[in-house]
Design a protein around this motif. Structure first.
Motif, mmCIF file in Angstrom:
data_model
loop_
_atom_site.group_PDB
_atom_site.id
_atom_site.type_symbol
_atom_site.label_atom_id
_atom_site.label_comp_id
_atom_site.label_asym_id
_atom_site.label_seq_id
_atom_site.Cartn_x
_atom_site.Cartn_y
_atom_site.Cartn_z
ATOM 1 N N LEU A 175 146.950 46.115 100.330
ATOM 2 C CA LEU A 175 148.067 45.318 100.520
ATOM 3 C C LEU A 175 147.412 44.059 101.038
ATOM 4 C CD1 LEU A 175 150.375 47.725 102.499
ATOM 5 C CD2 LEU A 175 150.347 47.121 100.036
ATOM 6 N N THR A 218 159.564 51.065 96.228
ATOM 7 C CA THR A 218 159.888 52.304 96.344
ATOM 8 C C THR A 218 161.145 52.475 97.653
ATOM 9 O OG1 THR A 218 158.423 52.941 98.125
ATOM 10 C CG2 THR A 218 157.496 53.041 96.100
ATOM 11 N N ILE A 237 153.362 58.449 105.660
ATOM 12 C CA ILE A 237 152.873 57.789 104.403
ATOM 13 C C ILE A 237 151.820 56.839 104.872
ATOM 14 C CG2 ILE A 237 153.561 56.243 102.523
ATOM 15 C CD1 ILE A 237 154.157 59.216 101.770
ATOM 16 N N TYR A 294 151.694 54.976 91.793
ATOM 17 C CA TYR A 294 151.159 55.491 93.171
ATOM 18 C C TYR A 294 150.808 56.807 92.640
ATOM 19 C CZ TYR A 294 151.902 57.405 97.819
ATOM 20 O OH TYR A 294 151.743 57.830 99.064
ATOM 21 N N GLN A 295 149.611 57.207 93.342
ATOM 22 C CA GLN A 295 149.088 58.479 93.076
ATOM 23 C C GLN A 295 149.269 59.235 91.742
ATOM 24 O OE1 GLN A 295 150.301 61.291 96.201
ATOM 25 N NE2 GLN A 295 149.561 60.184 97.818
ATOM 26 N N ASP A 349 150.887 52.076 107.643
ATOM 27 C CA ASP A 349 150.978 53.680 108.008
ATOM 28 C C ASP A 349 152.357 53.870 108.560
ATOM 29 O OD1 ASP A 349 151.003 56.116 109.336
ATOM 30 O OD2 ASP A 349 148.751 55.725 110.061
ATOM 31 N N VAL A 380 158.299 60.055 98.070
ATOM 32 C CA VAL A 380 158.480 58.750 97.534
ATOM 33 C C VAL A 380 159.099 58.596 96.240
ATOM 34 C CG1 VAL A 380 156.864 56.613 96.906
ATOM 35 C CG2 VAL A 380 156.080 58.124 98.662
ATOM 36 N N CYS A 440 159.274 45.825 104.088
ATOM 37 C CA CYS A 440 159.699 47.142 104.886
ATOM 38 C C CYS A 440 160.759 47.010 105.641
ATOM 39 C CB CYS A 440 158.207 47.332 105.496
ATOM 40 S SG CYS A 440 158.259 49.096 106.322
ATOM 41 N N PHE A 485 149.995 53.216 102.809
ATOM 42 C CA PHE A 485 149.777 52.377 101.706
ATOM 43 C C PHE A 485 148.745 51.361 102.040
ATOM 44 C CE2 PHE A 485 154.311 53.457 101.414
ATOM 45 C CZ PHE A 485 154.723 54.018 100.217
ATOM 46 N N ASP A 486 147.823 51.464 101.224
ATOM 47 C CA ASP A 486 146.316 50.618 101.403
ATOM 48 C C ASP A 486 146.264 49.538 100.279
ATOM 49 O OD1 ASP A 486 144.128 49.670 102.603
ATOM 50 O OD2 ASP A 486 143.295 51.736 102.467
ATOM 51 N N VAL A 526 154.744 42.030 101.819
ATOM 52 C CA VAL A 526 155.068 43.346 102.211
ATOM 53 C C VAL A 526 156.498 43.439 102.628
ATOM 54 C CG1 VAL A 526 154.880 45.676 103.481
ATOM 55 C CG2 VAL A 526 152.772 44.218 102.236
ATOM 56 N N HIS A 573 155.970 45.871 97.673
ATOM 57 C CA HIS A 573 155.275 44.630 97.793
ATOM 58 C C HIS A 573 155.044 43.776 96.665
ATOM 59 C CE1 HIS A 573 151.814 47.080 96.026
ATOM 60 N NE2 HIS A 573 152.170 48.087 96.916
#
Length: 280
Positions: free
Chosen positions: A196, A181, A191, A165-166, A232, A158, A203, A193-194, A201, A245
């Protein structure tokens, strides 16, 4: 318990070359004006420029009322604007410009690239600003690849442009809390991402093939989501995904040419101010 976001539709990017510049645009299109705060994406390339080329065609032009985020995946990009900002960003870097009350800028190939040529692939994303920030002071940040935090897990990296993030914080501080990202995935890389729910979003699959919430998505497709909390992303092959997002901006969008405002009157004023030389 988190629920996967439902996928409403996939939007294939439409081929719309600009001269000899290969260009694809997944949004806006006939079925979709925007993904919430995310207004527009141009995907330039991938292509290879020969030596002694003319470079990119984006000479001086104005903007007001939104932000441009430009991802240089391959090649080099020179930026200069009427606010006095100037830089050359190389492959893996990002340019984030807040047009705000008004800027004139150019995005062109630097002299060395025009002389030598080489591979080029660039993404430019337009991100809306709420009414309270549309006339904010213009700003620009250019960051090189080594200034962007990377978070690597098994077969996935990422590149954290903005947001958290993390435990890491992105290279750029977004005025409106945009998370942005791009993600490099090797086969089998995954990966998630939760959190949301109630976020817009974005993508877009730039390269390769992935499964998103169990749905196969090929390169050059934008995903339109509905309700849910979680996205996911799992790579079928080597892939690159642009993912972000943002908080929804529940205001009218009136866009014309290089300006994005809330009313037609504000668009007319933007043109008048630009013609009067008020953008610098």
């Amino acid at each position: 318990m988190s629920v996967s976001k439902t996928i409403l539709r996939l939007h294939p990017a439409i081929r719309d070359d600009i001269g000899d510049l290969v260009t694809r645009r997944p949004v806006p299109n006939r079925a979709l004006n925007n993904i919430g705060a995310f207004l527009f994406l141009n995907h330039h390339g991938p292509q290879t420029y020969a030596p002694n080329n003319r470079g990119l065609p984006f000479g001086p032009h104005p903007h007001r009322g939104f932000e441009t985020v430009t991802f240089i995946l391959e090649g080099d990009l020179a930026h200069r604007d009427s606010g006095g900002h100037e830089s050359i960003i190389h492959a893996g870097g990002v340019q984030w410009m807040t047009a705000g009350s008004g800027l004139v800028h150019e995005e062109v190939s630097p002299g060395a690239f025009k002389r030598s040529g080489g591979p080029m692939e660039i993404l430019q994303l337009w991100v809306n600003l709420p009414a309270r920030l549309k006339m904010t002071k213009p700003a620009y940040t250019g960051v090189q690849a080594d200034q962007i935090p990377t978070i690597t897990s098994e077969n996935a990296t990422v590149h954290l442009v903005s947001g958290k993030y993390q435990g890491a914080t992105g290279a750029i501080n977004s005025l409106t809390g945009v998370f942005m990202t791009w993600i490099e995935l090797q086969p089998g890389g995954r990966i998630i991402f939760d959190g949301l729910k109630d976020r817009d979003v974005f993508c877009y699959v730039v390269r390769g093939d992935v499964a998103i919430n169990g749905v196969d998505v090929a390169k050059w497709n934008l995903v339109e989501f509905a309700e849910g909390d979680l996205v996911d992303i799992e790579a079928v092959g080597a892939s690159l995904v642009l993912f972000g997002h943002a908080e929804p901006i529940r205001e009218p969008i009136v866009a014309h040419g290089p300006f994005v405002m809330n009313t037609p009157q504000e668009i007319h004023q933007a043109y008048a101010d630009y013609q009067a030389g008020k953008f610098g």
